[in-house]
Design a protein around this motif. Structure first.
Motif, mmCIF file in Angstrom:
data_model
loop_
_atom_site.group_PDB
_atom_site.id
_atom_site.type_symbol
_atom_site.label_atom_id
_atom_site.label_comp_id
_atom_site.label_asym_id
_atom_site.label_seq_id
_atom_site.Cartn_x
_atom_site.Cartn_y
_atom_site.Cartn_z
ATOM 1 N N TYR A 121 89.734 108.326 26.668
ATOM 2 C CA TYR A 121 91.097 108.727 27.012
ATOM 3 C C TYR A 121 92.006 108.973 25.811
ATOM 4 O O TYR A 121 93.104 109.466 25.965
ATOM 5 N N GLY A 122 91.545 108.620 24.613
ATOM 6 C CA GLY A 122 92.383 108.768 23.432
ATOM 7 C C GLY A 122 92.623 110.216 23.045
ATOM 8 O O GLY A 122 93.666 110.546 22.494
ATOM 9 N N LYS A 123 91.640 111.065 23.346
ATOM 10 C CA LYS A 123 91.711 112.501 23.018
ATOM 11 C C LYS A 123 92.268 112.731 21.616
ATOM 12 O O LYS A 123 91.760 112.178 20.661
ATOM 13 N N ASP A 124 93.341 113.517 21.491
ATOM 14 C CA ASP A 124 93.863 113.859 20.158
ATOM 15 C C ASP A 124 95.007 112.953 19.717
ATOM 16 O O ASP A 124 95.687 113.228 18.739
ATOM 17 N N ARG A 125 95.238 111.889 20.469
ATOM 18 C CA ARG A 125 96.326 110.964 20.153
ATOM 19 C C ARG A 125 96.031 110.272 18.817
ATOM 20 O O ARG A 125 94.897 109.912 18.536
ATOM 21 N N PRO A 126 97.071 110.089 17.957
ATOM 22 C CA PRO A 126 96.822 109.325 16.721
ATOM 23 C C PRO A 126 96.576 107.847 17.066
ATOM 24 O O PRO A 126 97.429 107.207 17.680
ATOM 25 N N ARG A 148 83.820 99.708 13.966
ATOM 26 C CA ARG A 148 83.436 100.853 13.142
ATOM 27 C C ARG A 148 82.027 101.325 13.525
ATOM 28 O O ARG A 148 81.760 102.508 13.656
ATOM 29 N N LYS A 149 81.108 100.350 13.738
ATOM 30 C CA LYS A 149 79.726 100.709 14.099
ATOM 31 C C LYS A 149 79.656 101.380 15.461
ATOM 32 O O LYS A 149 78.860 102.284 15.669
ATOM 33 N N LEU A 150 80.495 100.921 16.399
ATOM 34 C CA LEU A 150 80.419 101.416 17.775
ATOM 35 C C LEU A 150 81.099 102.768 17.982
ATOM 36 O O LEU A 150 80.832 103.440 18.961
ATOM 37 N N GLN A 151 81.997 103.145 17.081
ATOM 38 C CA GLN A 151 82.654 104.453 17.200
ATOM 39 C C GLN A 151 83.079 104.925 15.818
ATOM 40 O O GLN A 151 83.397 104.120 14.961
ATOM 41 N N SER A 152 83.074 106.242 15.637
ATOM 42 C CA SER A 152 83.472 106.767 14.322
ATOM 43 C C SER A 152 84.597 107.786 14.451
ATOM 44 O O SER A 152 84.921 108.463 13.488
ATOM 45 N N ILE A 153 85.178 107.894 15.646
ATOM 46 C CA ILE A 153 86.249 108.876 15.868
ATOM 47 C C ILE A 153 87.561 108.390 15.256
ATOM 48 O O ILE A 153 88.276 109.136 14.605
ATOM 49 N N TYR A 154 87.879 107.110 15.468
ATOM 50 C CA TYR A 154 89.172 106.575 15.052
ATOM 51 C C TYR A 154 89.015 105.626 13.864
ATOM 52 O O TYR A 154 88.058 104.865 13.787
ATOM 53 N N PRO A 155 89.977 105.680 12.918
ATOM 54 C CA PRO A 155 89.901 104.793 11.756
ATOM 55 C C PRO A 155 90.047 103.328 12.164
ATOM 56 O O PRO A 155 90.758 103.008 13.120
#
Length: 155
Positions: free
Chosen positions: A69-74, A89-96
């Protein structure tokens, strides 16, 4: 508290579901303006030792919602718990992912939480994007700011 004339001493019905319900993370994504950013802080009990399986079971559903649901949201993901930050970090790499620290202003059983130096090490070794520190920790150790910059981390 706001004063309404004529209500002194009257008992008003208060319904938690209607008057003070908490929204789910998914609802927050759906109802909050998409250009507003979120800091998804993963809060864990300082006094518990979490197995990696337990941590995964806690974090996966949260990160799944963020990614769906985060889509392009910062968005940034953050935690004071080093293993939670590393796993996020290991489970996702989309968001910092940012490691939160008191920068040595408080002491913890886990040494990785006790200084900016340790925070840098956690971030560099785990591929995290930055550190959020209690400002007193930065004032106490201003040299760390250069090391954080040299390590290409945000502060």
């Amino acid at each position: 508290m706001h004063h309404s004339p004529g209500l002194e001493g009257k008992i008003l019905k208060w319904c938690v579901q209607k008057d003070d319900s908490l929204c789910t993370l998914r609802e927050a994504f759906e109802k909050v303006e998409p250009k507003l950013g979120f800091n998804i802080e993963l809060k864990l009990d300082d006094n518990l030792v979490y197995s990696s399986d337990h941590l995964s079971r806690l974090l996966l559903p949260i990160l799944q919602v963020v990614c769906d649901y985060g889509k392009d949201r910062p968005i940034i993901v953050s935690s004071f718990h080093p293993d939670a930050a590393l796993l996020a970090r290991k489970l996702q790499s989309i968001y910092p992912v940012f490691f939160l620290t008191n920068g040595g202003t408080e002491m913890y059983y886990d040494v990785r939480r006790n200084s900016l130096e340790e925070a840098i090490k956690v971030c560099v070794e785990g591929g995290l994007q930055g550190i959020v520190s209690e400002v007193k920790g930065v004032f106490r150790n201003p040299d760390a700011v250069n090391r954080i910059k040299e390590s290409r981390l945000s502060l």
